[in-house]
Design an enzyme around this catalytic site. Structure first.
Site, PDB file in Angstrom:
ATOM      1  N   CYS A  23       0.698  -1.168  -0.027  1.00 50.51           N
ATOM      2  CA  CYS A  23       0.022  -0.016  -0.007  1.00 50.51           C
ATOM      3  C   CYS A  23       0.812   1.235  -0.019  1.00 50.51           C
ATOM      4  CB  CYS A  23      -0.983   0.142   1.471  1.00 50.51           C
ATOM      5  SG  CYS A  23      -0.105   0.138   2.885  1.00 50.51           S
ATOM      6  N   CYS A  26       3.324   1.613   2.860  1.00 52.62           N
ATOM      7  CA  CYS A  26       4.774   0.807   2.634  1.00 52.62           C
ATOM      8  C   CYS A  26       5.455   1.698   1.772  1.00 52.62           C
ATOM      9  CB  CYS A  26       4.187  -0.621   1.944  1.00 52.62           C
ATOM     10  SG  CYS A  26       3.187  -1.710   2.909  1.00 52.62           S
ATOM     11  N   CYS A  90      44.111 -22.779 -13.599  1.00 48.45           N
ATOM     12  CA  CYS A  90      44.128 -23.592 -12.516  1.00 48.45           C
ATOM     13  C   CYS A  90      43.272 -23.126 -11.423  1.00 48.45           C
ATOM     14  CB  CYS A  90      45.479 -23.750 -11.855  1.00 48.45           C
ATOM     15  SG  CYS A  90      46.113 -21.964 -11.257  1.00 48.45           S
ATOM     16  N   CYS A  93      43.279 -19.227 -10.683  1.00 45.02           N
ATOM     17  CA  CYS A  93      42.750 -18.559 -11.492  1.00 45.02           C
ATOM     18  C   CYS A  93      41.104 -18.335 -11.047  1.00 45.02           C
ATOM     19  CB  CYS A  93      42.802 -19.275 -12.929  1.00 45.02           C
ATOM     20  SG  CYS A  93      44.314 -19.175 -13.585  1.00 45.02           S
ATOM     21  N   ASP A 490       7.860 -41.786   3.450  1.00 42.22           N
ATOM     22  CA  ASP A 490       6.722 -41.618   3.472  1.00 42.22           C
ATOM     23  C   ASP A 490       5.823 -42.556   2.937  1.00 42.22           C
ATOM     24  OD1 ASP A 490       4.065 -39.920   3.833  1.00 42.22           O
ATOM     25  OD2 ASP A 490       4.143 -39.784   1.546  1.00 42.22           O
ATOM     26  N   ASP A 689       6.493 -36.954  -1.332  1.00 43.17           N
ATOM     27  CA  ASP A 689       5.908 -36.788  -2.654  1.00 43.17           C
ATOM     28  C   ASP A 689       5.009 -35.499  -2.267  1.00 43.17           C
ATOM     29  OD1 ASP A 689       3.961 -38.407  -1.853  1.00 43.17           O
ATOM     30  OD2 ASP A 689       3.265 -38.610  -3.936  1.00 43.17           O
ATOM     31  N   ASP A 693       4.734 -33.363   3.273  1.00 44.41           N
ATOM     32  CA  ASP A 693       6.187 -33.854   3.372  1.00 44.41           C
ATOM     33  C   ASP A 693       7.186 -32.615   3.544  1.00 44.41           C
ATOM     34  OD1 ASP A 693       5.121 -36.422   3.618  1.00 44.41           O
ATOM     35  OD2 ASP A 693       5.053 -36.728   1.495  1.00 44.41           O
TER      36      ASP A 693
END
Length: 768
Positions: A23, A26, A90, A93, A490, A689, A693
Site C-alpha cells: 500500500c 509501505c 588452475c 585462477c 512416506d 512426495d 512432506d
C-alpha cells in the site's frame, strides 16, 4: 554543499525491485528510510514495486541502500546470472575470478567452477548489471560471456569449444614435432647448439606464449598460478642454455628440458579440455532435447511456430516419431511416449487424454493433441537443465577446503624452488645442478591436480545421476548423501502408488450408499487430497449437491456445508474433535484396516452422528519390496512414516519388509520425527512426495522428493527422483558414495604426487 558537489562527482542512479510493499504506507516507509541516508533522493513506484534511487557514491554504497530497505521491513529482489569464463588454467585462477566478482558492488555471492568454466553469480537486482560483472572479470585478466537460454548461443558456445579443442591439439602436435629432435642428444645423436636454439625458440615463445600471458596476469594481481611455475621454470632452463652457448667450452644445454615441459603441459591441458567436455555431456544431451519448432493450432488452422512463440493454452499437434515440444496435457489421441532421457525409464509410457506429457520426450506411434501448460524457462526440461547446471557449479564443503590449499600452493612452491637453488649453491657450489633442481621443483609441482580432482568428480557424478533420472540440487547434497544411515519413507506416493480407489462403502442404518457417496464427493470438490480425488472419481457421473463452503483441517480431514448440512470428513481424530461417536463403526473400520485399506469417516456435524465409512485402497509400487531389500543390504535403517492409522500402516510395512512404523503423524509431526532421529546422531534422509512432506524434507539432512508428487515437495528437496521409483533412492546413495570415493582417491594421489615429487626434484634426482 555535498562532498560530491565539491569534487564534481555525479550522483548515481539505480532502480531497485522492492518486495513486500502492499500500500501507499509501505511506499512511504521505504522512501523515508532511504531519504534518511546522506545525499540520497528516492522515488517509489508502488505499481511497479520499484524504488528509483539517486545517491552520492562517496557517502553511500549500494549495500547501505539495500540495508535501509531491509531495516524498513522489505526486501530487494535477487537475480542469478551465469557466465562462461575464458582463460582460467588452475584453481588459483578460479579463486581470482571469484574474488573479482564478489568485490563488485551488488554481488551477494559468486562461485566459479574450474572444470565447467562457469561462474554462478547471485546479485541484487538493479545494482550490479551483467556488464559490470564482465568488466570485473576482464579487469582480473580473464574474459566472461553472459550465458542465456538462447539456443543459438548454446550452439555457438558448443562450436567455439570444439574449435578451441582442435586448436589445442594443433599446438600440441607442433610442439611435439619441434621437441622430438631435441631429445636426440640424449640418445648420443649429435645436434648442434644452433639447431637446438632454432627448434626450442618457437616452442618457448610462440607456442608457449600463453604461459607468459597468464603468468603476467597473475603477477600483476599479486598472485600465482600453474602457468607462472611453467613460465619461470622453462625460462630459466632456456636462458641458462643460451648463457652456456656463449661460453668458450662445450656444455650440455637444457633446451630440451624447457621444450619438453611446455609440450607435456600443453598435452596435459588438451587432455584436461577433453575431460572437461565429457563432464558436461549430461547437460549437452538435455539441451539437445529442446525442439526448435511446434505444430500449433491457430485460428482454425495448423501452423509451424518457434517453440519460444508458443503460449500456455495453445494446442500443439505431435505426430508419430516427433519430439514433444512443450509440457502439457493430452486432450485427444493416445500414444506411447519415450521419456528415457528425462527420467531414465527405458520403457515407453502410455499416454491417454488428461495425462501429462513433458517437452523433450519422444512420441511413439500415435498422434497427440496437447494443451500447452509449460514452455521456455517454465518447462520441466529447462528446470532440469538449470538444476543440473547449478549442482555442477556450486561447491561442496570439501571443494572449499581444497581451494584454500590451492590458493597458497604456488607461493609455497616458489619458496621451495628458491630454497633448492640456494641449498645447492651453498653446499655444492654447482650452479648448473642447482638451477636444474630448482626448475624441476617448479615444473613438477601441480596445483591443477588439486583444483580439478573435486569438481571433475562432482560433475561426472551429477551427470551420471541426471542420466539415471536423479536430479541433485547441489554438490553439498551429493557429498552429504554418502553419509546417510537412516531413511524415512512416506507411505502414500513413495512406497505405494498414491493412486487410491474406493474399494468399499459402508453406510449407517437409514442412509443410502449412493447418497453417502454424493455427500462425500460434493464436500471433496474443494480438496486436492488423494483421498478426495479418489472419492470424486468414484462419483463420476453422479449429480452432486452444491458445495457452499469448505475448510481443510491439516492431518485430520475437512468440514464442508453441503445440501444444507455440515458434513465432516476425515479420520477418527476429526470425528472426535467434531463430537461424533465412532464406537458403533469401529469393528467395520478395523476390518477394513486389517486388509490394508484406508478408512475415511463421514459424519453429519449438525445432527452429530456418523453417516458411514468409505474404504480406499492403494497398491504397492512394483519395485517397493526390492528397493527396501536393497537399502537394508546397504546398512540403512528404514522408517515408514504416515498420517494413516497404525493398523493400515503395519500391513503395508509388513508387505515391504520395514519393521519401524510411525503412524497417525500430522504434517508438522513428520518434521518433528525427522528432527528426533537427527538428534539421536543419525544422518537422516526423508523421502516423500506430498505438500505435507515439505517441512520434513527441508529439515532432513537430505530430502528426496518423488517428481510425480507436489511441486512444493520437489522445490524443497535436495534430490529429485524423476521416475518416482523407490529403487532410485539406493541409486542416488550409490552414486554419492562412488563420487565421494573418487574424490578421496583423486585428492590422495594429488597430495602424494606433490608431497613426494617436490622433495625428490629438490634433491636433484629428477630431470625437468
Amino acid at each position: 554543499m555535498t562532498i560530491a558537489a565539491k569534487l564534481s562527482v555525479p550522483l548515481k542512479e539505480v532502480d531497485l525491485p522492492v518486495e513486500g510493499m502492499t500500500c501507499a504506507t509501505c511506499a512511504g516507509r521505504v522512501e523515508t528510510a532511504l531519504t534518511k541516508l546522506p545525499s540520497v533522493e528516492a522515488a517509489i513506484n508502488l505499481a511497479a514495486d520499484k524504488a528509483h534511487v539517486m545517491y552520492d557514491p562517496l557517502q553511500v554504497t549500494p549495500h547501505d541502500i539495500v540495508h535501509a530497505i531491509e531495516e524498513a521491513g522489505y526486501t530487494v529482489g535477487h537475480e542469478h546470472r551465469r557466465f562462461a569464463i575464458h582463460g582460467m588454467t588452475c584453481a588459483t585462477c578460479a579463486g581470482r575470478v571469484e574474488t573479482a566478482l564478489r568485490q563488485t558492488p551488488g554481488v551477494v555471492s559468486a562461485v566459479v567452477n574450474l572444470v565447467s568454466e562457469i561462474a554462478d553469480v547471485e546479485l541484487l537486482a538493479g545494482i550490479a548489471t551483467p556488464a559490470d560483472l564482465v568488466f570485473a572479470v576482464d579487469a582480473a585478466g580473464y574474459e566472461a560471456d553472459l550465458i542465456t537460454q538462447d539456443s543459438d548461443k548454446e550452439i555457438e558456445t558448443l562450436a567455439r569449444e570444439t574449435r578451441r579443442q582442435r586448436l589445442e591439439f594443433v599446438r600440441v602436435f607442433i610442439a611435439l614435432l619441434l621437441t622430438a629432435p631435441l631429445l636426440l642428444p640424449m640418445l648420443d645423436v649429435p645436434l648442434s647448439p644452433l639447431a637446438q636454439l632454432l627448434l626450442a625458440t618457437p616452442v618457448q615463445f610462440i607456442i608457449g606464449a600463453r604461459f607468459y600471458v597468464s603468468a603476467w596476469k597473475a603477477v600483476r594481481h599479486l598472485t600465482g598460478n600453474m602457468d607462472l611455475l611453467v613460465a619461470l621454470g622453462t625460462s630459466v632452463a632456456y636462458g641458462y642454455s643460451i648463457w652456456l652457448m656463449l661460453q668458450p667450452h662445450t656444455h650440455h644445454l637444457y633446451f630440451e628440458a624447457a621444450s619438453v615441459v611446455i609440450s607435456l603441459v600443453l598435452l596435459g591441458k588438451w587432455l584436461e579440455l577433453r575431460a572437461k567436455r565429457s563432464t558436461t555431456d549430461a547437460i549437452r544431451a538435455l539441451i539437445a532435447l529442446r525442439p526448435q519448432y511446434a505444430h500449433v493450432e491457430r485460428d482454425g488452422r495448423e501452423i509451424d511456430l518457434a517453440v519460444s512463440a508458443v503460449m500456455p493454452g495453445d494446442f500443439v499437434i505431435v505426430r508419430p516419431g516427433e519430439r514433444i515440444p512443450v509440457d502439457g496435457l493430452v486432450r485427444s489421441g493416445a500414444s506411447s511416449v519415450d521419456e528415457s532421457l528425462l527420467t531414465g525409464e527405458s520403457l515407453p509410457i502410455t499416454k491417454l487424454p488428461l495425462d501429462r506429457v513433458t517437452g523433450g520426450s519422444i512420441n511413439g506411434n500415435g498422434m497427440l493433441r496437447i494443451e500447452t501448460r509449460g514452455v521456455g524457462e517454465g518447462s520441466t526440461l529447462s528446470r532440469i537443465i538449470r538444476l543440473v547446471e547449478q549442482a555442477q557449479t556450486r561447491k561442496a564443503p570439501v571443494q572449499k577446503l581444497v581451494d584454500q590449499v590451492a590458493a597458497v600452493f604456488v607461493p609455497v612452491v616458489l619458496v621451495c624452488a628458491l630454497a633448492t637453488f640456494l641449498g645447492w649453491q651453498i653446499f655444492t657450489g654447482d650452479t648448473g645442478a642447482g638451477l636444474m633442481a630448482a626448475v624441476s621443483v617448479l615444473v613438477i609441482a601441480c596445483p591443477c591436480a588439486l583444483g580439478l580432482a573435486t569438481p571433475t568428480a562432482f560433475m561426472v557424478g551429477t551427470g551420471v545421476a541426471a542420466r539415471a533420472g536423479i536430479l541433485v540440487r547441489d554438490q553439498e547434497s551429493l557429498e552429504i548423501a554418502c553419509k546417510i544411515d537412516t531413511i524415512v519413507l512416506d507411505k502414500t506416493g513413495t512406497v505405494t502408488q498414491g493412486k487410491l480407489s474406493v474399494s468399499g462403502i459402508f453406510a449407517a442404518d437409514g442412509v443410502d450408499e449412493m447418497q453417502l457417496l454424493r455427500l462425500a464427493a460434493a464436500a471433496q470438490k474443494g480438496s486436492e487430497h488423494p483421498l478426495g480425488k479418489a472419492i470424486l472419481a468414484r462419483a463420476d457421473g453422479l449429480e452432486l449437491p452444491e458445495l457452499v463452503n469448505f475448510e481443510a483441517i491439516p492431518g485430520k480431514g475437512l468440514k464442508a456445508k453441503v445440501d444444507g448440512r455440515q458434513i465432516v470428513i476425515g479420520n477418527r481424530a476429526m470425528m472426535h474433535d467434531a463430537g461424533l461417536a465412532t464406537a458403533a463403526f469401529e469393528d467395520k473400520a478395523l476390518a477394513y484396516e486389517k486388509r490394508g485399506k484406508t478408512v475415511t469417516w463421514i459424519g453429519d456435524g449438525t445432527a452429530l452422528y456418523i453417516l458411514g465409512l468409505i474404504a480406499l485402497s492403494d497398491t504397492l509400487k512394483p519395485t517397493a519390496r526390492d528397493a527396501v531389500a536393497r537399502l537394508h543390504k546397504m546398512g540403512m535403517q528404514l522408517v515408514l512414516l504416515t498420517g494413516d492409522n497404525l493398523t493400515t500402516a503395519n500391513v503395508i510395512a509388513t508387505e515391504v519388509g520395514i519393521s519401524t512404523v510411525l503412524a497417525g503423524v500430522l504434517p508438522e509431526g513428520k518434521a518433528d520425527e525427522v528432527e528426533r532421529l537427527r538428534n539421536t546422531g543419525r544422518n537422516v534422509a526423508m523421502v516423500g512426495d506430498g505438500v505435507n512432506d515439505a517441512p520434513a524434507l527441508a529439515l532432513a539432512d537430505i530430502g528426496m522428493a518423488m517428481a510425480t508428487g507436489a511441486d512444493v515437495a520437489v522445490n524443497t528437496a535436495s534430490i529429485t527422483l524423476m521416475r518416482g521409483d523407490p529403487l532410485l533412492i539406493a541409486d542416488a546413495i550409490d552414486i554419492s558414495r562412488a563420487t565421494y570415493n573418487t574424490i578421496r582417491r583423486g585428492l590422495f594421489w594429488a597430495f602424494v604426487y606433490n608431497v613426494v615429487g617436490i622433495p625428490i626434484a629438490a634433491a636433484g634426482l629428477l630431470n625437468p
